[in-house]
Motif scaffolding. Sequence first.
Motif, PDB file in Angstrom:
ATOM      1  N   LEU A  85      -3.438  -2.279  -9.574  1.00 20.15           N
ATOM      2  CA  LEU A  85      -2.654  -2.417  -8.384  1.00 20.15           C
ATOM      3  C   LEU A  85      -1.757  -3.601  -8.193  1.00 20.15           C
ATOM      4  CD1 LEU A  85      -5.917  -1.717  -5.840  1.00 20.15           C
ATOM      5  CD2 LEU A  85      -3.754  -0.116  -6.023  1.00 20.15           C
ATOM      6  N   SER A  92      -7.071  -0.094  -1.500  1.00 23.05           N
ATOM      7  CA  SER A  92      -6.086  -0.871  -1.793  1.00 23.05           C
ATOM      8  C   SER A  92      -5.464  -1.836  -0.697  1.00 23.05           C
ATOM      9  CB  SER A  92      -5.086  -0.049  -2.668  1.00 23.05           C
ATOM     10  OG  SER A  92      -4.220   1.015  -1.861  1.00 23.05           O
ATOM     11  N   VAL A 102      -9.105   4.505  -5.211  1.00 25.82           N
ATOM     12  CA  VAL A 102      -9.026   3.349  -4.661  1.00 25.82           C
ATOM     13  C   VAL A 102      -7.808   3.325  -3.847  1.00 25.82           C
ATOM     14  CG1 VAL A 102      -6.952   2.447  -6.306  1.00 25.82           C
ATOM     15  CG2 VAL A 102      -8.907   0.774  -5.631  1.00 25.82           C
ATOM     16  N   TYR A 110      -4.378  -5.825  -0.810  1.00 17.92           N
ATOM     17  CA  TYR A 110      -2.883  -6.170  -0.813  1.00 17.92           C
ATOM     18  C   TYR A 110      -2.977  -7.279   0.512  1.00 17.92           C
ATOM     19  CZ  TYR A 110      -1.193  -2.737  -3.966  1.00 17.92           C
ATOM     20  OH  TYR A 110      -0.872  -2.213  -5.199  1.00 17.92           O
ATOM     21  N   SER A 140       3.017   1.243  -3.482  1.00 15.39           N
ATOM     22  CA  SER A 140       2.064   1.309  -4.936  1.00 15.39           C
ATOM     23  C   SER A 140       2.114   2.409  -5.812  1.00 15.39           C
ATOM     24  CB  SER A 140       0.651   0.835  -4.580  1.00 15.39           C
ATOM     25  OG  SER A 140      -0.074   0.844  -5.839  1.00 15.39           O
ATOM     26  N   PHE A 200       0.892  -1.170   0.014  1.00 16.70           N
ATOM     27  CA  PHE A 200       0.066  -0.070  -0.086  1.00 16.70           C
ATOM     28  C   PHE A 200       0.886   1.388   0.108  1.00 16.70           C
ATOM     29  CE2 PHE A 200      -1.406   3.196   3.060  1.00 16.70           C
ATOM     30  CZ  PHE A 200      -2.576   3.666   2.248  1.00 16.70           C
ATOM     31  N   PHE A 243     -12.528  -3.327   1.109  1.00 14.62           N
ATOM     32  CA  PHE A 243     -12.122  -2.952  -0.247  1.00 14.62           C
ATOM     33  C   PHE A 243     -13.484  -2.441  -0.890  1.00 14.62           C
ATOM     34  CE2 PHE A 243     -11.362  -4.008  -4.927  1.00 14.62           C
ATOM     35  CZ  PHE A 243     -10.497  -3.024  -5.191  1.00 14.62           C
ATOM     36  N   ASN A 261      -0.884   4.453  -5.859  1.00 14.16           N
ATOM     37  CA  ASN A 261      -0.740   5.279  -4.681  1.00 14.16           C
ATOM     38  C   ASN A 261       0.123   6.395  -4.655  1.00 14.16           C
ATOM     39  OD1 ASN A 261      -3.232   3.532  -3.619  1.00 14.16           O
ATOM     40  ND2 ASN A 261      -1.988   2.403  -2.436  1.00 14.16           N
ATOM     41  N   TYR A 293      -8.932  -1.499 -11.773  1.00 12.09           N
ATOM     42  CA  TYR A 293      -8.127  -1.153 -10.303  1.00 12.09           C
ATOM     43  C   TYR A 293      -7.476  -2.356  -9.978  1.00 12.09           C
ATOM     44  CZ  TYR A 293     -11.267   3.003  -9.825  1.00 12.09           C
ATOM     45  OH  TYR A 293     -11.874   4.250 -10.045  1.00 12.09           O
ATOM     46  N   VAL A 294      -7.992  -3.574  -9.750  1.00  9.99           N
ATOM     47  CA  VAL A 294      -7.053  -4.420  -9.333  1.00  9.99           C
ATOM     48  C   VAL A 294      -5.876  -4.719 -10.283  1.00  9.99           C
ATOM     49  CG1 VAL A 294      -7.251  -7.122  -8.800  1.00  9.99           C
ATOM     50  CG2 VAL A 294      -9.111  -5.674  -8.238  1.00  9.99           C
TER      51      VAL A 294
END
Length: 658
Positions: free
Chosen positions: A320, A406, A402, A410, A177, A174, A380, A180, A316-317
């Motif tokens: 990430l 996230s 997200v 994770y 990332s 997190f 999530f 992020n 999004y997944v």
Amino acid sequence: SRASKSRKVQQDEQGLEEGVGRSALPYRFLRSRRGWWAVGAAGICWLATENSWRNPFILDDLSRVRNNPQLTSVSAFARSLLPSPREHPYQSRRNDPSRPLTSLSFLANLSLLGSAPWHFRLINVALHWCNFLLVRKLFHRLWKRDNGEGATDTRREDERRRWAIAVDFGCLLFLSSPLNIGTVTYIYARSELLSSFFGLCMLNLLFSHASRSRLSDLLLLLLLLVLYIFSLASKQTALVYPLVWTVLKATLRVGGREAAMKKKHVVLTASFAFISCLYLAARKQLLGALGDAEASRGVHPLARYLLSQPLVLLRYVFLLLLPVGLAIDHEVPPVLPSLNPHACASICIASSLGAIFLACFKHRHECGIAMASSVCLSWFLLLLAPSSSFVSTVDLMVERRVYLASAGLYVLLLFLLLFLSSKLSSPLPASSPPAIALPPSQLGQLAGMAATLTINVLVARRQNEIYKDPEQVWRSILVSYPDSVRAKHNLATHLLKEGAGGGGGGRKRREEEEAAAKKEASQLLAALLERNEEDDFALNNLGCLLSDPDNLKFDLYRPDEAKSLLLRALSLQPQHVSAHYNLALLYHRQAQTLQRRGGEEIGQEEEEALVAAEEEYERTRRLDPEHVLASNNLALSLMRRGRLSHASSLLAHALSLA
């Protein structure tokens, strides 16, 4: 004694604070495990963001932060909170009045340290670091609060240890990332960071005192409500935090069954509900909408929005887990509510997620995987709910949405990987002598995490390099989304400013480069108009380009065509501030051309052009009272027509705004 000395050494190694003097606390903290985590996290943040601190402002960073006239003083900021944005829907420099705490933090940056971008990003990095520590503490606390049967057996203890490792490693992902990190380095995304900070403080406080029936209940309630209000004042999506607490509490069975505890939870829930209803009522009254209030158009129909979100969730997944194709803007086409493959896939994804969550929730106290899945999926999905559910917005997909969600993804991913690793790895023989070295499985886990963190930091730094040049940002988006309307608009705007020597990158182009930039901008705007003849932004920008006499050498000065484009833009959007100003400027330039031909005496044509320009300047000032150039140019026009007293007052007003 030797025993007391041994206990003291053990306390020093574990970083316990019992019996420690106040002066030794910082030293003791740095020697503790938490201290090392904090220092290590700070180092990762610095490595991932250091090359972005001096990147220029981009997109909303320019209009909403650096060039925002409502952030010039406390009084201007206070005035910006009162009127409804429905009065001036096209004033892009306007603050979002639903995020006053975020805007106040920007005002503090500008007032104390000026408009250099580094300190804005430094504050964002500090908030991200704090959010890492808070979310790690919260997830560790969640499993401790699990009080299902069999909490002391070997299997449950293994699950606890596995959860602790998954939380530590998942929170590091997190932290590092690239998606992020992009949120952190985007200055205007501070609303996400600030809201997450206060929301995490509130959730930590709720779960840390969930099992205490006596804790200065009034003081706790006031503190929780203050944190919730601060979170709402940072970003409206904070409305979901009480729901996150309620669902996680039900999942973990937190709080016992005592009557006093139930009463305490009822009071907390009622208080949160009251604040939420009050906020929604005020938002509806002041802003006129519960959703994307600043967008006067472009909001997707609810059915299309809902059908699109499961596919967006998969994106999004993917971003990430595999950060390829990151962008500040994603042009995701909506899914039409009909029998088509995308709609069927979206429904299947939503149904599968719902079935998985219900199955995990039902068996959550029977197996650790079900418990971890229930907690992480709740986290999530709920944190994505405000912008990915029943309140549609202009953008189907925005990376920063997200950000906090996230962490749950994770942690769940790491928990599942650790479970599979424990099943695949063979246990050490019982006769194996104890060794100082870690087992091969743990060494592999540490090596994998170190490699992942290194890759994340390198990808984040590479992404930061792209944002050093705004032109490169929009070109990179057009590579992924060739039909992106926003990218074409922003690239054309940037090329126009660069071509005029006005500043995007702060460097002057040679005449050939200037001509190429303006011609490419005109082609981009023409392509936008071919796609949508009612694109008032493209009409305005192309009209502005064709109305500038300096573009005559590039064969791009066509005032009659520019006038028709601007008038068409105003017929579509009568409150378009920039179009009114550009039309006024066109009339004013025509008057100046007539003045050079006719001398000092004002002819009838020049008089008519000046009057038309003044009318458009006045309309601009009515829509945007703080438009400095409109006040200044109106004063110049009035001076030409001999109205000196009115002109002097306008010049004084323009000077007060400059």
